[in-house]
Design a protein around this motif. Structure first.
Motif: not given
Length: 280
Positions: A131-149, A201-206
């Motif tokens: 799974x491509x985590x760049x694409x996962x990040x790009x698909x987030x809303x601007x608001x959530x991106x700002x929160x996660x930063x 994104x750099x988090x993972x379930x394990x």
């Protein structure tokens, strides 16, 4: 001598097969540059028909990208501590890597990438998903991106390799040890790729336990949302293994999942992991 090198994408999200490369031979600088470029562009690259790839040549290919990791909790191949032998015997129920994860994010300096060579594969099943985590990040809303930063996550091997963890389970075919008092390390939730500059994104379930400064209970809803979001089908590719196939994936930008759907059959792989640097 290497033939003409062709790079063929296998999905719209990530992944490409590379033709015209023999990993059992030294790569010219020109050939290495093409492979490296494909690795950065596609995040996971595949090579077929690498049956002559010896443990020594496997390690030599990995060392073109960096130093090699010796796993702290899984015993390496006899005479080759840098090589993990990932084996599931016909009678075993649990496989190794059977859940979405990023290799070695529980280290202070997590892995750059992993190079997996198929020695023996089942007649069906045993595919791997990425799974491509760049694409996962790009698909987030601007608001959530700002929160996660502004967030940092805590990673550890303690849950996965602890007494009740799947990866530390007693195995007939792989010698593992429990991660007693495993250290915890802090990594940014949004990671910048050190070679391409792309955010992901750099988090993972394990291995991701919680957010820094948050309780586990507070962290769980947002982490669960990110985990569910990051493995959506449009971000993934799937690879069907054959004996001699090699996959090389970028742990800085991907998750992966080894499917456990070949009960009663043996699967034997060898993995070299390239050391990386501290995420930023």
């Amino acid at each position: 001598m290497n033939r003409e090198i062709n790079v063929r994408p296998i999905s719209g999200a990530l992944g490409a097969e590379i033709e015209g490369v023999d990993l059992s031979q030294d790569l010219s600088n020109e050939a290495f540059d093409k492979v490296h470029r494909a690795f950065l562009d596609h995040h996971v690259i595949f090579f077929r028909d690498q049956n002559d790839l010896s443990p020594e040549r496997h390690k030599a290919f990995g060392r073109r990208f960096g130093s090699l990791n010796v796993h702290p909790y899984v015993k390496g191949m006899e005479g080759h501590p840098e090589i993990l032998e990932i084996i599931k015997e016909p009678e075993e129920k649990t496989n190794f890597g059977g859940g979405w994860h990023t290799d070695m994010s529980f280290l202070e300096e997590p892995a750059l990438g992993s190079i997996l060579h198929a020695i023996e594969v089942p007649p069906y099943g045993g595919d791997t998903l990425w799974a491509n985590q760049h694409m996962a990040y790009d698909a987030l809303s601007d608001g959530l991106k700002a929160t996660l930063e502004g967030l940092t996550a805590i990673h550890s091997a303690g849950r996965e390799y602890g007494p009740k963890g799947q990866s530390a389970m007693g195995r007939q075919s792989m010698e593992t040890k429990q991660a007693d008092n495993a250290p915890e390390f802090e990594h940014p939730v949004v990671r910048t790729h050190p070679e391409t500059g792309r955010k992901g994104l750099y988090v993972n379930p394990a291995f991701t336990l919680r957010f820094k400064g948050w309780t586990k209970r507070e962290s769980r809803p947002l982490l669960n949302y990110l985990f569910e979001h990051s493995r959506q089908e449009q971000f993934t590719c799937r690879f069907r293994w054959e004996a001699g196939s090699v996959a090389f994936w970028d742990n800085r930008s991907t998750w992966h999942f080894a499917l456990n759907d070949y009960a009663g059959h043996r699967r034997y792989m060898r993995r070299v992991t390239v050391n990386g640097d501290r995420p930023f």
